[in-house]
Write a protein that holds these residues in place. Structure first.
Motif, mmCIF file in Angstrom:
data_model
loop_
_atom_site.group_PDB
_atom_site.id
_atom_site.type_symbol
_atom_site.label_atom_id
_atom_site.label_comp_id
_atom_site.label_asym_id
_atom_site.label_seq_id
_atom_site.Cartn_x
_atom_site.Cartn_y
_atom_site.Cartn_z
ATOM 1 N N VAL A 164 23.905 -0.896 13.286
ATOM 2 C CA VAL A 164 23.066 0.309 13.351
ATOM 3 C C VAL A 164 23.779 1.490 12.693
ATOM 4 O O VAL A 164 23.183 2.256 11.929
ATOM 5 C CB VAL A 164 22.691 0.641 14.812
ATOM 6 C CG1 VAL A 164 21.993 2.000 14.887
ATOM 7 C CG2 VAL A 164 21.806 -0.439 15.391
ATOM 8 N N ARG A 224 23.700 1.041 8.955
ATOM 9 C CA ARG A 224 22.349 1.188 8.404
ATOM 10 C C ARG A 224 21.895 2.638 8.403
ATOM 11 O O ARG A 224 21.198 3.076 7.481
ATOM 12 C CB ARG A 224 21.374 0.318 9.199
ATOM 13 C CG ARG A 224 19.982 0.242 8.601
ATOM 14 C CD ARG A 224 19.106 -0.769 9.319
ATOM 15 N NE ARG A 224 18.791 -0.373 10.688
ATOM 16 C CZ ARG A 224 19.272 -0.955 11.773
ATOM 17 N NH1 ARG A 224 20.129 -1.971 11.655
ATOM 18 N NH2 ARG A 224 18.932 -0.545 12.977
ATOM 19 N N THR A 225 22.280 3.392 9.423
ATOM 20 C CA THR A 225 21.799 4.759 9.564
ATOM 21 C C THR A 225 22.780 5.812 9.067
ATOM 22 O O THR A 225 22.395 6.954 8.814
ATOM 23 C CB THR A 225 21.505 5.065 11.041
ATOM 24 O OG1 THR A 225 22.729 4.975 11.789
ATOM 25 C CG2 THR A 225 20.480 4.092 11.605
#
Length: 215
Positions: free
Chosen positions: A12, A15-16
């Motif tokens: 996460v 990805r962010t």
């Protein structure tokens, strides 16, 4: 609670692009940060062994509470108060465990309250981890790191840092500026004022260690 969840959090983050901090008091402590710096620089020579112990009157003090519910707690004393020990040791070690042997005892409770762990790091250094959650009403710890040119002494929350170097007769306090405190340190990381002292890779190392202990 485990390495799978840690890897998911890392995914996460990647990805962010968001900031992810493992906000344990130990890793946010200036004492532990200085200890890691000394170990990585080779200032104390080769890392040989790490010995860590944490103890508390945990079992009698948490009867009937969520901490002794294995479904939501993830473990007993060794993953509650003991998690601070696992995190600080994983942070200090700076490398994965490649071998682990562990004994967990529930002492008649729904979760473990006594633990003895031995392990070997990728470099060959040896580690012992000891947790006693059935002792008197107290909560203390000790972490000793033995290197070829010195000995380091702290606790799992990074409340102090002492070092004994070759030729010295006793441990001496390592002078450091006063800590901002855990919350203020975390906010400083969030605001970009200081570098992230404990990225999730440290959390993954700790989670893999906990998985191995349970196995």
């Amino acid at each position: 609670m485990n390495a799978g969840e840690a890897r998911s959090l890392i995914d996460v983050r990647d990805r962010t692009g968001r900031l992810l901090v493992v906000a344990f008091p130990g890793s946010l402590s200036p004492q532990v940060r200085r200890a890691v710096e000394m170990l990585r620089s080779g200032e104390l020579g080769k890392l040989l062994t790490i010995s860590a112990t944490v103890w508390q009157g945990w079992g009698p003090g948490t009867v009937g509470k969520w901490r002794q519910d294995p479904v939501i707690s993830g473990g007993g004393f060794m993953f509650d108060t003991g998690a601070h020990m696992l995190n600080t040791v994983a942070d200090l070690a700076g490398e994965d465990f490649v071998e682990v042997a562990a004994w967990l005892d529930n002492y008649g409770r729904p979760v473990d309250t006594l633990a003895a762990v031995i392990g070997r790091l990728a470099s060959g250094a040896l580690v012992t981890l000891h947790g006693c959650g059935e002792t008197i009403r107290t909560c203390e710890s000790a972490v000793r790191v033995f290197c070829s040119d010195g000995i380091m002494y702290t606790d799992v929350w990074g409340k102090w840092l002492k070092v004994q170097r070759q030729g010295r007769r006793r441990l001496r306090e390592v002078p450091l500026p006063p800590s901002m405190g855990v919350w203020e340190q975390f906010l400083a990381v969030r605001e970009g004022e200081i570098e992230n002292p404990c990225p999730p890779e440290v959390g993954l190392r700790m989670a893999k260690l906990w998985d191995a202990i349970q196995a």
